[in-house]
Design an enzyme around this catalytic site. Structure first.
Site, PDB file in Angstrom:
ATOM      1  N   ARG A  25       0.828  -1.206   0.000  1.00 49.84           N
ATOM      2  CA  ARG A  25       0.000   0.000   0.000  1.00 49.84           C
ATOM      3  C   ARG A  25       0.871   1.268   0.000  1.00 49.84           C
ATOM      4  O   ARG A  25       0.547   2.261  -0.659  1.00 49.84           O
ATOM      5  CB  ARG A  25      -0.935  -0.008   1.229  1.00 49.84           C
ATOM      6  CG  ARG A  25      -1.972  -1.137   1.205  1.00 49.84           C
ATOM      7  CD  ARG A  25      -3.208  -0.774   0.422  1.00 49.84           C
ATOM      8  NE  ARG A  25      -4.059  -1.901   0.114  1.00 49.84           N
ATOM      9  CZ  ARG A  25      -5.122  -2.286   0.830  1.00 49.84           C
ATOM     10  NH1 ARG A  25      -5.467  -1.639   1.920  1.00 49.84           N
ATOM     11  NH2 ARG A  25      -5.852  -3.321   0.442  1.00 49.84           N
ATOM     12  N   ILE A 127       8.956 -14.477  15.901  1.00 52.37           N
ATOM     13  CA  ILE A 127       8.223 -14.483  17.174  1.00 52.37           C
ATOM     14  C   ILE A 127       9.156 -14.360  18.369  1.00 52.37           C
ATOM     15  O   ILE A 127       8.715 -14.047  19.464  1.00 52.37           O
ATOM     16  CB  ILE A 127       7.356 -15.751  17.336  1.00 52.37           C
ATOM     17  CG1 ILE A 127       8.208 -17.025  17.338  1.00 52.37           C
ATOM     18  CG2 ILE A 127       6.299 -15.825  16.246  1.00 52.37           C
ATOM     19  CD1 ILE A 127       7.431 -18.257  17.795  1.00 52.37           C
ATOM     20  N   ASP A 128      10.461 -14.627  18.169  1.00 55.87           N
ATOM     21  CA  ASP A 128      11.364 -14.758  19.316  1.00 55.87           C
ATOM     22  C   ASP A 128      11.774 -13.440  19.962  1.00 55.87           C
ATOM     23  O   ASP A 128      12.287 -13.424  21.078  1.00 55.87           O
ATOM     24  CB  ASP A 128      12.631 -15.514  18.898  1.00 55.87           C
ATOM     25  CG  ASP A 128      12.349 -16.981  18.634  1.00 55.87           C
ATOM     26  OD1 ASP A 128      11.352 -17.490  19.174  1.00 55.87           O
ATOM     27  OD2 ASP A 128      13.123 -17.602  17.891  1.00 55.87           O
ATOM     28  N   ARG A 163      -1.397 -29.991  40.747  1.00 56.46           N
ATOM     29  CA  ARG A 163      -0.257 -30.499  40.006  1.00 56.46           C
ATOM     30  C   ARG A 163       0.822 -29.451  39.794  1.00 56.46           C
ATOM     31  O   ARG A 163       0.562 -28.253  39.826  1.00 56.46           O
ATOM     32  CB  ARG A 163      -0.695 -30.994  38.637  1.00 56.46           C
ATOM     33  CG  ARG A 163      -1.218 -32.405  38.659  1.00 56.46           C
ATOM     34  CD  ARG A 163      -1.711 -32.784  37.278  1.00 56.46           C
ATOM     35  NE  ARG A 163      -2.214 -34.161  37.312  1.00 56.46           N
ATOM     36  CZ  ARG A 163      -3.118 -34.646  36.474  1.00 56.46           C
ATOM     37  NH1 ARG A 163      -3.638 -33.869  35.549  1.00 56.46           N
ATOM     38  NH2 ARG A 163      -3.516 -35.898  36.564  1.00 56.46           N
ATOM     39  N   ALA A 187       3.298 -17.464  36.614  1.00 54.85           N
ATOM     40  CA  ALA A 187       4.163 -18.621  36.868  1.00 54.85           C
ATOM     41  C   ALA A 187       4.957 -18.424  38.147  1.00 54.85           C
ATOM     42  O   ALA A 187       5.308 -17.295  38.510  1.00 54.85           O
ATOM     43  CB  ALA A 187       5.109 -18.843  35.694  1.00 54.85           C
ATOM     44  N   LYS A 214       0.436 -23.902  48.472  1.00 53.36           N
ATOM     45  CA  LYS A 214       0.021 -23.608  47.104  1.00 53.36           C
ATOM     46  C   LYS A 214      -0.458 -24.913  46.500  1.00 53.36           C
ATOM     47  O   LYS A 214       0.242 -25.927  46.576  1.00 53.36           O
ATOM     48  CB  LYS A 214       1.209 -23.109  46.280  1.00 53.36           C
ATOM     49  CG  LYS A 214       1.516 -21.667  46.486  1.00 53.36           C
ATOM     50  CD  LYS A 214       2.026 -20.994  45.215  1.00 53.36           C
ATOM     51  CE  LYS A 214       2.236 -19.515  45.486  1.00 53.36           C
ATOM     52  NZ  LYS A 214       2.611 -18.732  44.333  1.00 53.36           N
ATOM     53  N   HIS A 253       4.490 -25.667  17.924  1.00 57.00           N
ATOM     54  CA  HIS A 253       4.278 -24.787  16.774  1.00 57.00           C
ATOM     55  C   HIS A 253       3.020 -23.937  16.821  1.00 57.00           C
ATOM     56  O   HIS A 253       2.870 -23.040  15.999  1.00 57.00           O
ATOM     57  CB  HIS A 253       4.313 -25.610  15.485  1.00 57.00           C
ATOM     58  CG  HIS A 253       5.699 -25.926  15.046  1.00 57.00           C
ATOM     59  ND1 HIS A 253       6.416 -26.984  15.566  1.00 57.00           N
ATOM     60  CD2 HIS A 253       6.541 -25.307  14.179  1.00 57.00           C
ATOM     61  CE1 HIS A 253       7.616 -27.023  15.015  1.00 57.00           C
ATOM     62  NE2 HIS A 253       7.727 -26.016  14.165  1.00 57.00           N
ATOM     63  N   ARG A 256       3.539 -20.218  16.633  1.00 62.64           N
ATOM     64  CA  ARG A 256       3.876 -19.494  15.406  1.00 62.64           C
ATOM     65  C   ARG A 256       2.648 -18.971  14.667  1.00 62.64           C
ATOM     66  O   ARG A 256       2.777 -18.100  13.801  1.00 62.64           O
ATOM     67  CB  ARG A 256       4.609 -20.423  14.431  1.00 62.64           C
ATOM     68  CG  ARG A 256       5.962 -20.832  14.869  1.00 62.64           C
ATOM     69  CD  ARG A 256       6.837 -21.115  13.656  1.00 62.64           C
ATOM     70  NE  ARG A 256       8.206 -21.290  14.091  1.00 62.64           N
ATOM     71  CZ  ARG A 256       9.031 -20.280  14.366  1.00 62.64           C
ATOM     72  NH1 ARG A 256       8.642 -19.036  14.195  1.00 62.64           N
ATOM     73  NH2 ARG A 256      10.236 -20.513  14.801  1.00 62.64           N
TER      74      ARG A 256
END
Lengths: 323, 323, 323, 323
Positions: A25, A127-128, A163, A187, A214, A253, A256
């Protein structure tokens, strides 16, 4: 500059299509003809190159992957390969290139310029987020949100069964996806290649969570962590954690793909336009990026040789928030 | 029936909370007191049992996992364990149970009834949809959509790189998730435990796609397929496919989590109410299910011993649609 | 500082819970006691205040809305109201406040400090992103992605029927959500309060698209645009566009809800910790924000009186990309 | 039957593309040539008809909207229009049609058959689920989940501010979307055209919730409810509810878009194949549907004249669950 071409190369990333659209464009806007090269350097060598118009890129801003496709090219590493590529471009009268990819892509482009004088401006598509010269790469925000969505889902089942989960996210050399998705997902610990996390610390964190009852714990591990991926870490930890059911998930994957987030579409759009304007202004061997909300151009040499550290605040936050 | 208790048991599934909510609200609606037992039979033995009111289950219809938690209980398999459980229930005056889980759960409930006379009505809570007596189990539709979303994302990257992907989905004894997510995701082939798919057929499908210049292929494999999971199948296939880049992704525990879909919430709600009404009507050792859009009660004995086949139409469709 | 309290105020925004969690965990980390005030200044006046522990904020990082609830408080605008609030805080020995909200919230906090000397550090919680002193507010990125998701969906139906859609997004004084969701969604035009967009320009854009046989067009309108919301604009335009079927959609309150994005969770976490550390360092009447990826503290006076302009690049991009 | 054509008509619905794909692939599978008609009967009249191959429908199973586009056609209501359409089909040698749409579409097809003898088999494509002859229409499950997602988001903000929300969902003649999204979203009340809900009952429900200190309430209203849409109902209610902040949201056209759910893709695939097999078997003037998990064919006359009631269980459930 009358005629340019755009291609995507290296691993695909969400937002590459939005970037191609912006390149096309912007070229149309400035009266420049624009071609699309399919499958990266491979298509350049084979002449798999098509003219693109404004409507060729309609309705692709939201699409994952890359419609121009991507591929590795061993042939472009050879002098013969690059000669063929040059001939193809010369036949079509292409005077400049826009490469959406990572360092492998940029290395090739610089060699190609030195040999044949066709300038390339790059846009960071991976993506990294491991590219120096831009706060975020195109695709990174989407990958983080995809990983985060997976962590949220796993938290449901982790909590239901009390778990411990080790979740491996992408990042061979970089812990960006891990730190951001881990922070966002709450986390207990995040293991990244940029910092050493001793196995003892992992065990300590899990034991301490256990003491404070926890009911579940999530450890996010970048695939390139120095202690190994999630499988390896879980094995090292297992014998020291007599209680708790330990599970491992490799996100793989899915990270990605997917429709790009707003930030990735905007970044991709901005950099696509900037790359065209960069070429028009005579730039070459540079990557367009956004740092502190402004467009900047960084020499390929720097994007390839310099490292972008994770902000120390983020690493510090994980510790405070898992209290 | 004045006082009942509800618990979740076995693997958690999205919609279990919606079902607990429906049990509680139906009990309140009919003037019955209702308790929640935490961590399945384990909590029953330990007396981890709390009174639930209408507002206790506010704002949980959309939540994945199970707030009552779930756990395996080896102790309930012993006569001593069941005796303790009975004592706990008797202390609280609980006259009937609603068990949300699968066949392991129902087996325990039947034994418990034979010994102590406390009736249980079951609701089918498992993502695998492998329970006879209901068209769909609670959690199945969500798991299929989660797997489908992952397949859609992987398709982005498969197409961008002309790759072959083997995607493993959950289902140890049943190919329901595989067949539905594979059909919905446009997979070239789906491998399920219910039917034999020879490795030769996989190779044939991939070669045939290659011949028709399909740029990418996706094969969905149920973890319990007779040829092994996605890793094993990919290894068997690899040497026969000289072209194409083969990748494997195991979706793993993300399939268990996430906010339930509309169909899972509605099914869960319907069965939760039906279970309460079943107990009130004197039913026992039966599972509430929905077949052909009507609530039915099936004896535990049948849910445990009979198998529910995949509709042959679905298996036939995969072949036609991958033309 | 031994004891602090945290509250949310003004319109709720995704990420407020992540921010409360960070405040609580940071306080625990630094050995400070922390209380939660429910329903903003109203709860402060009524003493609706509870002690929070680390586990009180488990599993809330991913939740939309605010568990501490929010409310307007006319009473706090009165001297009597503020006196009552002060008494409640003094009774509990609370020495510092963290306010998650917008300018109305901060104005109250500054008056309160001047009267009673209890310091407040603010965190910017609003989807509108209209606060000076931070690049993004908590909730903004989520709202943009929610609006974008709606635009993507509407694009499906617009394309199928060759329709023109006017989509109204939130933003009474600010076009941030409009410009970002419009850019990301590939809108043909974005109308924001910050710039004048003449109705003639809207008509011109639509006619021009028609000429180039664009099959559908999407115009994103901020609710506070000077030409009115989407309904008003569509009426002004309608008579000048003889072809095409014009539809209007107001996205409304969905933009306030939903699980926060990764960026909102990380920003909220960072600012929650920064606010605690700011109070500990003796700061008051300042808002914690992130500018150019670093935490900064901006006086309430500036956040209230100064305006943050939309980056001109973004406005320029819409024009180029709708070519 | 050697050559057929497929088209979409009426309002677009998610899954229409999956159905077109299934029609094309089934035709290829059975050795029948297949054409796609763009913009429904309009394209039939204008000859906007293209040959479709297996690869023409690659990678569309997941796309919302309809790539064949849809449009109203006043011209097809005239004898002249239908004559033109017939001529176009005859020129191409098309012997049978597959129409994906609703009752308007099927009415046209039946008249067309009576005049020109070209048989049509229909597939039910509409989000409203108001077609007799199938348990679910293509697009319905997706629309319900889209509405549900919006309700979940609005619940976040409703809870944060103790608000009452009236949410209007699509359904001019049918309350299917309302009842399923309302049940799934935990609405306090659902107002549908199929049943009379007195305004008094709405007021009673809200007051009763208030008494039990429910902090927020959500009422889902089908746009075609006999008391009016959400705006009208809220106005009627407002004066009788002195407490609480009442808000209205109209979900609008987002309900039509989005990637189809697994169930919609599978249903669409099944019916696309069934429609081709139906034509091959000599069927005409019938709609393919799935009832009790089996494919059935229902005469257009019945789909047009008969009504499909909402299952009474669902209406009953709303009352029980809002206790």
């Amino acid at each position: 500059m009358k005629r340019i071409a755009v291609f995507t190369s290296g691993g695909d990333a969400p937002g590459m299509n939005a970037c191609v659209r912006a390149v096309v464009r912007a070229a149309v806007y400035y009266g420049i003809e624009v071609y699309g090269i399919r499958r990266g350097y491979n298509g350049m060598i084979k002449g798999d190159i098509v003219k693109l118009e404004s409507h060729s890129v309609s309705n692709i801003v939201q699409k994952g992957g890359t419609l121009l496709k991507s591929a590795r090219s061993d042939e472009f590493r050879t002098a013969e390969g690059r000669k063929k590529a040059f001939d193809q471009l010369q036949n079509l009268g292409i005077e400049g290139l826009i490469a959406i990819g990572g360092n492998g892509t940029f290395t090739g482009a610089e060699i190609f310029f030195n040999e044949y004088g066709i300038p390339t401006v790059g846009a960071p598509g991976t993506i990294d987020n491991d590219l120096y010269g831009t706060d975020n790469t195109i695709g990174f925000d989407t990958a983080v949100n995809t990983a985060l969505d997976a962590i949220d889902k796993i938290r449901d089942t982790a909590d239901s069964h009390d778990r411990i989960f080790f979740i491996e996210v992408m990042g061979r050399d970089s812990g960006y996806i891990a730190i951001q998705s881990g922070l966002g997902g709450g986390a207990e610990l995040v293991m990244v290649p940029e910092t050493d996390t001793a196995i003892e610390e992992v065990i300590e964190t899990l034991k301490s969570g256990w003491t404070r009852s926890k009911s579940s714990s999530i450890i996010v591990v970048a695939e390139g962590d120095e202690e190994g991926g999630a499988n390896e870490v879980s094995i090292k930890v297992k014998e020291h954690i007599p209680y708790g059911d330990i599970k491992v998930t490799l996100l793989g994957h899915v990270q990605r793909g997917g429709s790009p987030t707003a930030q990735d579409r905007i970044l991709a759009s901005r950099l696509g336009v900037a790359a065209v304007e960069g070429l028009m202004a005579g730039r070459k061997n540079v990557m367009a990026g956004v740092i502190n909300n402004e467009v900047v151009f960084t020499p390929f040499h720097d994007t390839i040789t310099k490292r972008k550290p994770i902000h120390p605040d983020l690493i510090r936050l994980v510790n405070i928030l898992s209290v």
